[in-house]
Design a protein around this motif. Structure first.
Motif, PDB file in Angstrom:
ATOM      1  N   ALA A 110       1.178   3.297 -10.581  1.00  0.00           N
ATOM      2  CA  ALA A 110       0.731   4.007 -11.778  1.00  0.00           C
ATOM      3  C   ALA A 110       1.272   5.431 -11.766  1.00  0.00           C
ATOM      4  O   ALA A 110       1.490   6.027 -10.716  1.00  0.00           O
ATOM      5  N   ALA A 111       1.477   5.992 -12.943  1.00  0.00           N
ATOM      6  CA  ALA A 111       2.048   7.329 -13.061  1.00  0.00           C
ATOM      7  C   ALA A 111       1.026   8.432 -12.835  1.00  0.00           C
ATOM      8  O   ALA A 111       1.386   9.579 -12.684  1.00  0.00           O
ATOM      9  N   GLY A 112      -0.258   8.122 -12.819  1.00  0.00           N
ATOM     10  CA  GLY A 112      -1.298   9.128 -12.699  1.00  0.00           C
ATOM     11  C   GLY A 112      -1.152  10.005 -11.475  1.00  0.00           C
ATOM     12  O   GLY A 112      -0.748   9.555 -10.418  1.00  0.00           O
ATOM     13  N   GLY A 113      -1.463  11.288 -11.647  1.00  0.00           N
ATOM     14  CA  GLY A 113      -1.431  12.223 -10.545  1.00  0.00           C
ATOM     15  C   GLY A 113      -0.092  12.883 -10.299  1.00  0.00           C
ATOM     16  O   GLY A 113       0.007  13.801  -9.507  1.00  0.00           O
ATOM     17  N   LYS A 114       0.948  12.459 -10.976  1.00  0.00           N
ATOM     18  CA  LYS A 114       2.260  13.068 -10.792  1.00  0.00           C
ATOM     19  C   LYS A 114       2.335  14.407 -11.525  1.00  0.00           C
ATOM     20  O   LYS A 114       1.781  14.566 -12.605  1.00  0.00           O
ATOM     21  N   VAL A 115       3.032  15.350 -10.917  1.00  0.00           N
ATOM     22  CA  VAL A 115       3.264  16.632 -11.562  1.00  0.00           C
ATOM     23  C   VAL A 115       4.441  16.473 -12.521  1.00  0.00           C
ATOM     24  O   VAL A 115       5.542  16.115 -12.109  1.00  0.00           O
ATOM     25  N   LEU A 116       4.201  16.711 -13.802  1.00  0.00           N
ATOM     26  CA  LEU A 116       5.222  16.508 -14.820  1.00  0.00           C
ATOM     27  C   LEU A 116       6.028  17.771 -15.118  1.00  0.00           C
ATOM     28  O   LEU A 116       7.212  17.693 -15.435  1.00  0.00           O
ATOM     29  N   ILE A 139       0.553  33.620 -12.075  1.00  0.00           N
ATOM     30  CA  ILE A 139      -0.168  32.502 -12.681  1.00  0.00           C
ATOM     31  C   ILE A 139       0.806  31.319 -12.708  1.00  0.00           C
ATOM     32  O   ILE A 139       1.967  31.476 -13.094  1.00  0.00           O
ATOM     33  N   THR A 140       0.331  30.179 -12.260  1.00  0.00           N
ATOM     34  CA  THR A 140       1.123  28.945 -12.246  1.00  0.00           C
ATOM     35  C   THR A 140       0.350  27.874 -12.977  1.00  0.00           C
ATOM     36  O   THR A 140      -0.846  27.711 -12.742  1.00  0.00           O
ATOM     37  N   VAL A 141       1.011  27.153 -13.883  1.00  0.00           N
ATOM     38  CA  VAL A 141       0.374  26.013 -14.552  1.00  0.00           C
ATOM     39  C   VAL A 141       1.214  24.768 -14.279  1.00  0.00           C
ATOM     40  O   VAL A 141       2.445  24.828 -14.276  1.00  0.00           O
ATOM     41  N   MET A 142       0.517  23.657 -13.997  1.00  0.00           N
ATOM     42  CA  MET A 142       1.168  22.393 -13.710  1.00  0.00           C
ATOM     43  C   MET A 142       0.539  21.299 -14.567  1.00  0.00           C
ATOM     44  O   MET A 142      -0.686  21.140 -14.544  1.00  0.00           O
ATOM     45  N   GLU A 143       1.361  20.571 -15.295  1.00  0.00           N
ATOM     46  CA  GLU A 143       0.853  19.428 -16.052  1.00  0.00           C
ATOM     47  C   GLU A 143       0.770  18.234 -15.104  1.00  0.00           C
ATOM     48  O   GLU A 143       1.749  17.870 -14.453  1.00  0.00           O
ATOM     49  N   ILE A 144      -0.421  17.616 -15.033  1.00  0.00           N
ATOM     50  CA  ILE A 144      -0.674  16.490 -14.147  1.00  0.00           C
ATOM     51  C   ILE A 144      -0.871  15.234 -15.014  1.00  0.00           C
ATOM     52  O   ILE A 144      -1.741  15.216 -15.886  1.00  0.00           O
ATOM     53  N   ALA A 145      -0.070  14.195 -14.744  1.00  0.00           N
ATOM     54  CA  ALA A 145      -0.169  12.957 -15.524  1.00  0.00           C
ATOM     55  C   ALA A 145      -1.519  12.296 -15.301  1.00  0.00           C
ATOM     56  O   ALA A 145      -2.058  12.285 -14.195  1.00  0.00           O
ATOM     57  N   ALA A 146      -2.079  11.745 -16.382  1.00  0.00           N
ATOM     58  CA  ALA A 146      -3.385  11.074 -16.321  1.00  0.00           C
ATOM     59  C   ALA A 146      -3.257   9.736 -15.594  1.00  0.00           C
ATOM     60  O   ALA A 146      -2.217   9.145 -15.526  1.00  0.00           O
TER      61      ALA A 146
END
Length: 191
Positions: free
Chosen positions: A45-51, A184-191
């Motif tokens: 599954a793709a969940g939890g990956k940093v996009l 400041i760091t922002v990371m999109e995390i896949a659901a």
């Protein structure tokens, strides 16, 4: 042995046989079951990956003596790929203040105009130097562009206090300061 029964749990009832898939899987796939003894190859599954990862950092000395929140130099924008994804926000900074009262500085982390974390820089007496570390896993539920930013303020105008971000080592009394760093760091995390 493709398409044949390859294992049977000894002493168990019918239905404990496992059947291999008819063909080999692809690199990186794993075996999974349908719950009825039929095995097939599947992808993780793709969940939890940093996009995506976005960052903003500064050594510019920002300061305020305002009792209302004021934007600091820390701000970053991100556009999530999916409304079900999360955004991990990390803020790291050195801070300082330069009064001899019991007043304190406050920070506010916002997603656009919504506060997602708020707290005190310091509440000790006198000039102070310290570190600010904030981590928030945000659920913005949108694919629209978002801006995450840090604001600061003092709690008491009568204290004549000034809050600095970033600020690092040295003597606040003598003015012999070495400017710190804030990010400041922002990371999109896949659901």
């Amino acid at each position: 042995m493709v398409g044949t029964v390859i294992a049977k749990v000894k002493g168990s009832s019918a239905g404990d046989d496992y059947t291999m898939p008819a063909s080999d899987g692809s690199s990186g796939e794993f075996l999974k079951t349908d719950g009825s003894g039929n095995l097939s190859f599947g992808s993780a599954a793709a969940g939890g990956k940093v996009l995506q990862v976005l960052f903003d950092g500064t050594s510019t000395n920002w300061s305020t003596s305002s009792t209302s929140y004021v934007d600091t130099d820390l701000s970053v924008s991100i556009t999530p790929a999916s409304a079900s994804n999360k955004v991990l926000v990390t803020v790291s900074a050195n801070y300082g203040r330069d009064n001899l009262t019991n007043a304190y500085g406050l920070f506010n982390l916002l997603r656009d105009s919504t506060s997602i974390a708020e707290g005190a820089f310091t509440d000790q007496y006198g000039p102070a130097l310290g570190s600010l570390a904030v981590t928030v896993l945000d659920t913005p539920a949108t694919t629209s562009a978002l801006t995450y930013k840090v604001q600061g303020r003092v709690d008491d105008a009568a204290s004549s206090m000034i809050v600095y971000l970033p600020r690092a080592t040295g003597s606040m009394v003598s003015g012999d300061l070495y400017i710190g760093y804030a990010s400041i760091t922002v990371m999109e995390i896949a659901a």
